[in-house]
Design a protein around this motif. Structure first.
Motif, short mmCIF file in Angstrom:
data_model
loop_
_atom_site.label_atom_id
_atom_site.label_comp_id
_atom_site.label_asym_id
_atom_site.label_seq_id
_atom_site.Cartn_x
_atom_site.Cartn_y
_atom_site.Cartn_z
N SER A 104 -23.30 8.94 34.29
CA SER A 104 -22.71 8.17 33.20
C SER A 104 -22.35 9.06 32.01
CB SER A 104 -23.67 7.06 32.75
OG SER A 104 -23.91 6.15 33.81
N PHE A 105 -23.20 10.02 31.70
CA PHE A 105 -22.92 10.92 30.59
C PHE A 105 -21.84 11.95 30.94
CE2 PHE A 105 -26.85 9.42 28.61
CZ PHE A 105 -26.51 9.46 27.26
N GLU A 106 -21.80 12.39 32.16
CA GLU A 106 -20.83 13.42 32.54
C GLU A 106 -19.45 12.87 32.87
OE1 GLU A 106 -22.05 16.42 35.28
OE2 GLU A 106 -24.11 16.50 34.49
N VAL B 299 -25.09 1.37 29.78
CA VAL B 299 -23.80 1.22 29.09
C VAL B 299 -23.98 1.06 27.59
CG1 VAL B 299 -21.82 -0.32 28.78
CG2 VAL B 299 -22.55 0.31 31.08
N GLU B 300 -24.83 0.12 27.19
CA GLU B 300 -24.95 -0.17 25.76
C GLU B 300 -25.70 0.93 25.01
OE1 GLU B 300 -23.16 -2.28 24.38
OE2 GLU B 300 -22.51 -3.32 26.19
N ALA B 301 -26.74 1.49 25.62
CA ALA B 301 -27.45 2.60 24.97
C ALA B 301 -26.53 3.81 24.87
CB ALA B 301 -28.72 2.94 25.73
N GLY B 302 -25.77 4.07 25.93
CA GLY B 302 -24.83 5.19 25.89
C GLY B 302 -23.79 5.02 24.81
N ARG B 303 -23.27 3.82 24.67
CA ARG B 303 -22.31 3.56 23.60
C ARG B 303 -22.93 3.79 22.23
NH1 ARG B 303 -19.37 -2.16 25.19
NH2 ARG B 303 -17.67 -1.31 26.46
N ARG B 304 -24.16 3.30 22.07
CA ARG B 304 -24.85 3.47 20.79
C ARG B 304 -25.00 4.96 20.45
NH1 ARG B 304 -26.52 0.21 16.35
NH2 ARG B 304 -27.74 1.66 15.08
N LEU B 305 -25.23 5.76 21.46
CA LEU B 305 -25.38 7.21 21.29
C LEU B 305 -24.03 7.92 21.29
CD1 LEU B 305 -28.40 7.69 23.70
CD2 LEU B 305 -28.47 7.83 21.21
N ARG B 306 -22.95 7.15 21.34
CA ARG B 306 -21.57 7.67 21.39
C ARG B 306 -21.39 8.65 22.55
NH1 ARG B 306 -18.88 6.02 16.94
NH2 ARG B 306 -20.12 5.36 15.15
N TRP B 307 -22.18 8.46 23.58
CA TRP B 307 -22.13 9.28 24.78
C TRP B 307 -22.22 10.77 24.46
CZ3 TRP B 307 -23.40 6.80 28.88
CH2 TRP B 307 -23.00 5.48 29.07
N GLN B 308 -22.93 11.10 23.39
CA GLN B 308 -23.17 12.51 23.06
C GLN B 308 -24.23 13.04 24.03
OE1 GLN B 308 -24.20 12.44 18.90
NE2 GLN B 308 -22.12 12.00 18.26
N ASP B 309 -23.81 13.94 24.89
CA ASP B 309 -24.66 14.37 25.99
C ASP B 309 -25.68 15.41 25.52
OD1 ASP B 309 -25.71 14.63 28.47
OD2 ASP B 309 -23.94 15.53 29.40
N SER B 310 -26.94 15.10 25.75
CA SER B 310 -28.03 16.03 25.47
C SER B 310 -29.22 15.62 26.32
CB SER B 310 -28.43 15.98 23.98
OG SER B 310 -29.09 14.76 23.67
N PRO B 311 -30.14 16.55 26.60
CA PRO B 311 -31.33 16.18 27.38
C PRO B 311 -32.11 15.02 26.73
CG PRO B 311 -31.13 18.56 27.30
CD PRO B 311 -30.08 18.01 26.38
N ALA B 312 -32.22 15.02 25.40
CA ALA B 312 -32.97 13.96 24.73
C ALA B 312 -32.31 12.60 24.93
CB ALA B 312 -33.10 14.27 23.24
N HIS B 313 -30.99 12.55 24.85
CA HIS B 313 -30.29 11.28 25.05
C HIS B 313 -30.40 10.80 26.49
CE1 HIS B 313 -27.50 11.70 21.28
NE2 HIS B 313 -28.77 11.46 20.97
N ARG B 314 -30.27 11.72 27.43
CA ARG B 314 -30.43 11.32 28.83
C ARG B 314 -31.85 10.81 29.08
NH1 ARG B 314 -27.32 15.38 33.02
NH2 ARG B 314 -25.34 15.59 31.90
N ASP B 315 -32.83 11.49 28.51
CA ASP B 315 -34.22 11.07 28.68
C ASP B 315 -34.45 9.67 28.15
OD1 ASP B 315 -34.78 13.52 29.83
OD2 ASP B 315 -35.73 14.36 28.04
N ALA B 316 -33.91 9.40 26.96
CA ALA B 316 -34.09 8.09 26.34
C ALA B 316 -33.48 6.99 27.19
CB ALA B 316 -33.47 8.08 24.94
N VAL B 317 -32.26 7.20 27.64
CA VAL B 317 -31.58 6.18 28.46
C VAL B 317 -32.30 6.00 29.79
CG1 VAL B 317 -29.42 5.54 29.57
CG2 VAL B 317 -29.38 6.60 27.31
N ALA B 318 -32.80 7.10 30.37
CA ALA B 318 -33.55 7.01 31.63
C ALA B 318 -34.83 6.19 31.42
CB ALA B 318 -33.88 8.40 32.15
N ALA B 319 -35.51 6.41 30.30
CA ALA B 319 -36.73 5.65 30.02
C ALA B 319 -36.43 4.16 29.93
CB ALA B 319 -37.36 6.14 28.72
N PHE B 320 -35.33 3.81 29.26
CA PHE B 320 -34.97 2.40 29.13
C PHE B 320 -34.61 1.78 30.48
CE2 PHE B 320 -33.32 3.62 24.67
CZ PHE B 320 -34.58 3.41 24.11
N LEU B 321 -33.88 2.53 31.31
CA LEU B 321 -33.49 2.01 32.62
C LEU B 321 -34.72 1.74 33.48
CD1 LEU B 321 -30.56 3.44 34.79
CD2 LEU B 321 -32.43 2.11 35.69
#
Length: 415
Positions: free
Chosen positions: A295-297, A359-381
């Protein structure tokens, strides 16, 4: 004596009936593919009668986009300021499930609103997020309550994006519990999961056909599928407009081919990252990391696919729907193995909820790709699925080793 003909009484709520019917059509087919005639038929009136209530399709569409968020705002306004988080999210869940068939308009089709209407809609949704975040902050003082609130709303809103059959009461309970888990999740709980998988390398455009696919998706994502002409796509790859037809019968075929190639990329990523994984929980960790990374890539492609596939002709859409169902079936199988108490409908609904979170967490993060953002979205999923997001160090190391061995694999282009 001949009886007088019975006069037809116009329903007092006809305008509401029109908005409800239009919301269903716009959600199912997209703004541009929907027609006023189709909407009128859904209400049992003529198109001429429809125009007495709305001057044009855009006015009706803007009303539909607003009405769902207005319902959410109204539902939350009825909940006392000091209400518990469960009551706040339950109010959102009830409204969303009750209007499942038409509630997805504001999520995907709002790109077709003019700037003023789009900003007004965003402000209303921001109010909903703020209200939920206030209670989340009070009950679960963890990092980034707005991100957690947005992710939870994505889980609830997922019910508007699919047709999985499940009783209203059951799905309300399922989504409420799902949202409560998401807002109670620490965004750092899956630290390191972003490094657990590697995606296949996307194919390098080596043919004119593949160049067209690569050029079209960013245009579709930025301006909307309906607003991009074949001429603009042709110009992006140095062709005259008529030359496009040597490679694709039409613009819809370009979108379908790009989405099919993306589906193949995701399928290969899933296959390689599940290879040798027997434990269902480990498999879901790998699926989660794979889907989040994908999703991020491939943000532009996933955004276009989510927003535009519904408007494709049935013949083109069917292959993509089959690919999507096959992907969801993999998740469903692993989730039911990890959580045997779930039946197939519950499992599918939770998988869709997890996708909605992304989808919604990624949008909130403006899809700015970083390990921390991927980790956060993975935790929520993982929380949405009802699973612990933590990965034991030994398993994480093993997964990294497996990923490193597969790093060189690349998906073959379909073009």
């Amino acid at each position: 004596m001949t009886a007088e003909p019975t006069a037809v009484v116009r329903p007092r709520n006809r305008k509401q009936l029109i908005v409800a019917a239009a919301g269903r059509v716009f959600s199912e087919r997209g703004y541009h593919a929907a027609s006023m005639e189709e909407i009128a038929a859904g209400v049992g009136i003529t198109a001429a009668a429809l125009y007495r209530h709305f001057p044009n399709k855009y006015a009706l569409f803007a009303e539909c986009a607003d009405v769902m968020v207005d319902r959410l705002v109204a539902a939350l306004d009825e909940v006392p300021a000091d209400a518990a988080l469960t009551d706040v999210l339950a109010a959102v869940t009830r409204v969303t499930v009750a209007h499942r068939a038409s509630g997805g308009v504001y999520r995907w089709e709002s790109r077709y609103l003019n700037r003023e209407d789009r900003h007004a809609l965003a402000a209303k949704f921001a109010h909903v997020v703020e209200r939920v975040a206030d209670v989340v902050r009070r009950e679960h003082p963890l990092p980034d309550e707005h991100l957690r609130a947005t992710a939870a709303l994505g889980a609830i809103g997922s019910i508007t994006t699919h047709h999985a059959s499940i009783a209203q009461r059951r799905v309300e309970e399922l989504l409420l519990a799902c949202a409560l888990r998401v807002v109670a999740t620490d965004p750092t709980a899956a630290a390191g999961s972003a490094h657990l998988v590697e995606l296949p390398t996307p194919p390098v455009p080596r043919t004119r056909r593949s160049e067209i696919l690569a050029a079209a998706i960013p245009l579709f994502e930025r301006d909307g599928f309906a607003n991009v002409t074949n001429g603009r796509i042709a110009e992006a790859v140095g062709l005259v407009s008529s030359a496009i037809y040597r490679y694709f019968p039409g613009k819809a075929d370009i979108l379908a081919a790009a989405c099919l190639q993306a589906a193949a990329l995701l399928a290969q990523a899933v296959e390689q990252n599940l290879r040798g994984v027997d434990d269902p929980h480990d498999a879901l960790v790998a699926l989660t990391a794979t889907y989040v990374a994908y999703s991020f890539e491939h943000t532009a492609l996933t955004s276009v696919a989510n927003a535009e596939i519904g408007g494709l002709p049935t013949a083109l859409r069917q292959t993509l729907v089959i690919a999507q169902r096959e992907h969801i079936a993999v998740w469903e199988q692993q989730l039911r193995s990890a959580r045997p108490e779930l039946d197939s409908r519950q499992a599918r609904a939770l998988v869709h909820a997890g996708f909605g979170v992304v989808v919604e967490a990624g949008r909130r993060l403006r899809w700015q790709d970083s390990p921390a953002h991927r980790d956060a979205v993975a935790a929520f999923l993982m929380a949405a699925l009802g699973l612990c997001p933590l990965v034991a160090p030994g398993r994480a190391k093993a997964r990294r080793l497996i990923s490193a061995e597969r790093k060189s694999h690349a998906v073959e282009p379909l073009a």
